[in-house]
Design a protein around this motif. Structure first.
Motif, PDB file in Angstrom:
ATOM      1  N   GLY A   1     -15.199   6.092   5.028  1.00  0.00           N
ATOM      2  CA  GLY A   1     -15.047   6.772   3.746  1.00  0.00           C
ATOM      3  C   GLY A   1     -15.690   8.133   3.712  1.00  0.00           C
ATOM      4  O   GLY A   1     -16.197   8.563   2.674  1.00  0.00           O
ATOM      5  N   GLY A   2     -15.681   8.821   4.839  1.00  0.00           N
ATOM      6  CA  GLY A   2     -16.262  10.152   4.913  1.00  0.00           C
ATOM      7  C   GLY A   2     -17.752  10.175   5.167  1.00  0.00           C
ATOM      8  O   GLY A   2     -18.334  11.242   5.356  1.00  0.00           O
ATOM      9  N   GLN A   3     -18.380   9.023   5.171  1.00  0.00           N
ATOM     10  CA  GLN A   3     -19.809   8.921   5.432  1.00  0.00           C
ATOM     11  C   GLN A   3     -20.051   8.667   6.924  1.00  0.00           C
ATOM     12  O   GLN A   3     -19.401   7.815   7.526  1.00  0.00           O
ATOM     13  N   MET A   4     -20.988   9.416   7.498  1.00  0.00           N
ATOM     14  CA  MET A   4     -21.324   9.280   8.912  1.00  0.00           C
ATOM     15  C   MET A   4     -22.679   8.583   9.051  1.00  0.00           C
ATOM     16  O   MET A   4     -23.691   9.057   8.513  1.00  0.00           O
ATOM     17  N   THR A   5     -22.699   7.470   9.777  1.00  0.00           N
ATOM     18  CA  THR A   5     -23.928   6.708   9.957  1.00  0.00           C
ATOM     19  C   THR A   5     -24.211   6.515  11.443  1.00  0.00           C
ATOM     20  O   THR A   5     -23.501   5.760  12.122  1.00  0.00           O
ATOM     21  N   PRO A   6     -25.225   7.203  11.991  1.00  0.00           N
ATOM     22  CA  PRO A   6     -25.581   6.982  13.395  1.00  0.00           C
ATOM     23  C   PRO A   6     -26.081   5.556  13.600  1.00  0.00           C
ATOM     24  O   PRO A   6     -26.831   5.022  12.769  1.00  0.00           O
ATOM     25  N   LEU A   7     -25.658   4.938  14.677  1.00  0.00           N
ATOM     26  CA  LEU A   7     -26.084   3.579  15.012  1.00  0.00           C
ATOM     27  C   LEU A   7     -26.976   3.637  16.248  1.00  0.00           C
ATOM     28  O   LEU A   7     -26.564   4.132  17.293  1.00  0.00           O
TER      29      LEU A   7
ATOM     30  N   GLN B   1     -28.620  -6.564  25.784  1.00  0.00           N
ATOM     31  CA  GLN B   1     -28.651  -7.541  24.686  1.00  0.00           C
ATOM     32  C   GLN B   1     -27.282  -7.578  24.012  1.00  0.00           C
ATOM     33  O   GLN B   1     -27.132  -7.248  22.838  1.00  0.00           O
ATOM     34  N   VAL B   2     -26.297  -7.991  24.766  1.00  0.00           N
ATOM     35  CA  VAL B   2     -24.921  -7.890  24.292  1.00  0.00           C
ATOM     36  C   VAL B   2     -24.648  -8.787  23.091  1.00  0.00           C
ATOM     37  O   VAL B   2     -24.039  -8.351  22.098  1.00  0.00           O
ATOM     38  N   GLU B   3     -25.080 -10.033  23.140  1.00  0.00           N
ATOM     39  CA  GLU B   3     -24.760 -10.950  22.044  1.00  0.00           C
ATOM     40  C   GLU B   3     -25.436 -10.569  20.731  1.00  0.00           C
ATOM     41  O   GLU B   3     -24.792 -10.612  19.665  1.00  0.00           O
ATOM     42  N   PRO B   4     -26.729 -10.202  20.735  1.00  0.00           N
ATOM     43  CA  PRO B   4     -27.312  -9.705  19.482  1.00  0.00           C
ATOM     44  C   PRO B   4     -26.584  -8.472  18.953  1.00  0.00           C
ATOM     45  O   PRO B   4     -26.392  -8.330  17.736  1.00  0.00           O
ATOM     46  N   TRP B   5     -26.176  -7.579  19.861  1.00  0.00           N
ATOM     47  CA  TRP B   5     -25.423  -6.399  19.444  1.00  0.00           C
ATOM     48  C   TRP B   5     -24.087  -6.785  18.833  1.00  0.00           C
ATOM     49  O   TRP B   5     -23.697  -6.270  17.788  1.00  0.00           O
ATOM     50  N   ARG B   6     -23.399  -7.725  19.480  1.00  0.00           N
ATOM     51  CA  ARG B   6     -22.107  -8.171  18.969  1.00  0.00           C
ATOM     52  C   ARG B   6     -22.253  -8.747  17.562  1.00  0.00           C
ATOM     53  O   ARG B   6     -21.458  -8.443  16.671  1.00  0.00           O
ATOM     54  N   ALA B   7     -23.276  -9.560  17.364  1.00  0.00           N
ATOM     55  CA  ALA B   7     -23.500 -10.181  16.066  1.00  0.00           C
ATOM     56  C   ALA B   7     -23.820  -9.116  14.999  1.00  0.00           C
ATOM     57  O   ALA B   7     -23.276  -9.160  13.883  1.00  0.00           O
ATOM     58  N   ASP B   8     -24.655  -8.163  15.342  1.00  0.00           N
ATOM     59  CA  ASP B   8     -25.016  -7.113  14.391  1.00  0.00           C
ATOM     60  C   ASP B   8     -23.818  -6.193  14.117  1.00  0.00           C
ATOM     61  O   ASP B   8     -23.640  -5.713  13.002  1.00  0.00           O
ATOM     62  N   LEU B   9     -23.019  -5.963  15.138  1.00  0.00           N
ATOM     63  CA  LEU B   9     -21.838  -5.116  14.986  1.00  0.00           C
ATOM     64  C   LEU B   9     -20.839  -5.758  14.029  1.00  0.00           C
ATOM     65  O   LEU B   9     -20.272  -5.086  13.157  1.00  0.00           O
ATOM     66  N   ILE B  10     -20.648  -7.040  14.184  1.00  0.00           N
ATOM     67  CA  ILE B  10     -19.753  -7.764  13.270  1.00  0.00           C
ATOM     68  C   ILE B  10     -20.280  -7.688  11.844  1.00  0.00           C
ATOM     69  O   ILE B  10     -19.511  -7.477  10.887  1.00  0.00           O
TER      70      ILE B  10
ATOM     71  N   LEU C   1     -21.900  -2.721  25.690  1.00  0.00           N
ATOM     72  CA  LEU C   1     -22.029  -2.569  24.240  1.00  0.00           C
ATOM     73  C   LEU C   1     -20.781  -1.895  23.671  1.00  0.00           C
ATOM     74  O   LEU C   1     -20.279  -2.287  22.611  1.00  0.00           O
ATOM     75  N   LEU C   2     -20.280  -0.884  24.394  1.00  0.00           N
ATOM     76  CA  LEU C   2     -19.061  -0.224  23.943  1.00  0.00           C
ATOM     77  C   LEU C   2     -17.879  -1.188  23.993  1.00  0.00           C
ATOM     78  O   LEU C   2     -16.986  -1.122  23.148  1.00  0.00           O
ATOM     79  N   ALA C   3     -17.877  -2.076  24.972  1.00  0.00           N
ATOM     80  CA  ALA C   3     -16.802  -3.065  25.070  1.00  0.00           C
ATOM     81  C   ALA C   3     -16.731  -3.909  23.798  1.00  0.00           C
ATOM     82  O   ALA C   3     -15.639  -4.274  23.341  1.00  0.00           O
ATOM     83  N   CYS C   4     -17.882  -4.224  23.221  1.00  0.00           N
ATOM     84  CA  CYS C   4     -17.912  -5.007  21.973  1.00  0.00           C
ATOM     85  C   CYS C   4     -17.241  -4.232  20.842  1.00  0.00           C
ATOM     86  O   CYS C   4     -16.533  -4.821  20.012  1.00  0.00           O
ATOM     87  N   VAL C   5     -17.459  -2.917  20.803  1.00  0.00           N
ATOM     88  CA  VAL C   5     -16.811  -2.090  19.783  1.00  0.00           C
ATOM     89  C   VAL C   5     -15.307  -2.090  19.992  1.00  0.00           C
ATOM     90  O   VAL C   5     -14.526  -2.240  19.053  1.00  0.00           O
ATOM     91  N   HIS C   6     -14.899  -1.926  21.245  1.00  0.00           N
ATOM     92  CA  HIS C   6     -13.481  -1.871  21.567  1.00  0.00           C
ATOM     93  C   HIS C   6     -12.770  -3.176  21.216  1.00  0.00           C
ATOM     94  O   HIS C   6     -11.569  -3.170  20.887  1.00  0.00           O
ATOM     95  N   GLU C   7     -13.480  -4.278  21.279  1.00  0.00           N
ATOM     96  CA  GLU C   7     -12.885  -5.589  21.003  1.00  0.00           C
ATOM     97  C   GLU C   7     -12.732  -5.880  19.509  1.00  0.00           C
ATOM     98  O   GLU C   7     -12.050  -6.842  19.142  1.00  0.00           O
TER      99      GLU C   7
END
Length: 212
Positions: free
Chosen positions: A183-189, A197-206, A23-29
């Motif tokens: 923009g200074g706002q912090m949102t926990p994910l 569930q890598v692909e659903p995560w990737r899609a939601d991350l995008i 999941l972190l790899a998706c963020v890094h990409e």
């Protein structure tokens, strides 16, 4: 327009962080985002015992089932049976900071550390192992050793304190915790439902980054 920053609060010895590695790899990409790593210091000088092995194995079995991540035989039947091994989060966190100070990718060092620990069963609190991993990242051994010594002289402890404060401020329940800053706002994910569930995560991350 502010560049989104993903704050990842983790620990190199955390099994759930290893489970979240895809999941972190998706963020890094992602393009045009910053990934900030905050090591939290899960363990300090803890020797491998039968009790620790039992606790770790029970958690790893659950993590592997949920995430699909593989725990290597050299880890399961090697490192976790080695009573000379010491689990200490401070040196590997310092190694990530040292790698970044040397201009290398801290994320790549984190991945290398997780693979060394959870797959190859290496003792990632040992400086010799850390130097070997740094060399594999293209860092000159002497330069890395100097940087690592500097981190271990105090900055890594300050980093861990700051990471724990960030975790508390985010309302995180533990490692891993992912927080989006925009923009200074912090949102926990909440990534807990995305293990395996890598692909659903990737899609939601995008979708998330498209809206920030």
């Amino acid at each position: 327009m502010h560049t989104p920053i993903f704050h990842y609060i983790y620990d190199p010895l955390c099994g759930w962080c290893y489970g979240a590695a895809p999941l972190l790899a998706c963020v890094h990409e992602l393009d045009n985002v910053t990934l900030a790593l905050h090591g939290g210091g899960l363990m300090s000088g803890r020797s491998v015992t039968a009790e620790l092995r039992r606790f770790v194995m029970e958690n790893d079995a659950r993590i592997g089932k949920i995430s699909g991540q593989r725990f290597g035989r050299d880890y399961v039947d090697g490192l976790l049976l080695d009573e000379t091994a010491v689990f200490d989060s401070v040196p590997p966190i310092a190694a990530i900071l040292a790698a970044q100070a040397c201009g290398a990718d801290g994320y790549a060092m984190l991945v290398a550390l997780q693979q060394a620990h959870f797959v190859a069963g290496r003792k990632i609190a040992d400086q010799a192992v850390l130097v070997e991993l740094a060399i594999a990242q293209g860092i000159e051994a002497g330069v890395f050793q100097q940087s690592l010594a500097q981190q271990l002289s105090g900055p890594v402890e300050q980093h861990i304190v700051a990471s724990r404060a960030r975790l508390a401020g985010a309302g995180g329940g533990g490692f891993p915790t992912l927080v989006l800053e925009q923009g200074g706002q912090m949102t926990p994910l909440d990534i807990s439902g995305y293990y395996g569930q890598v692909e659903p995560w990737r899609a939601d991350l995008i979708a998330i980054t498209r809206n920030v």
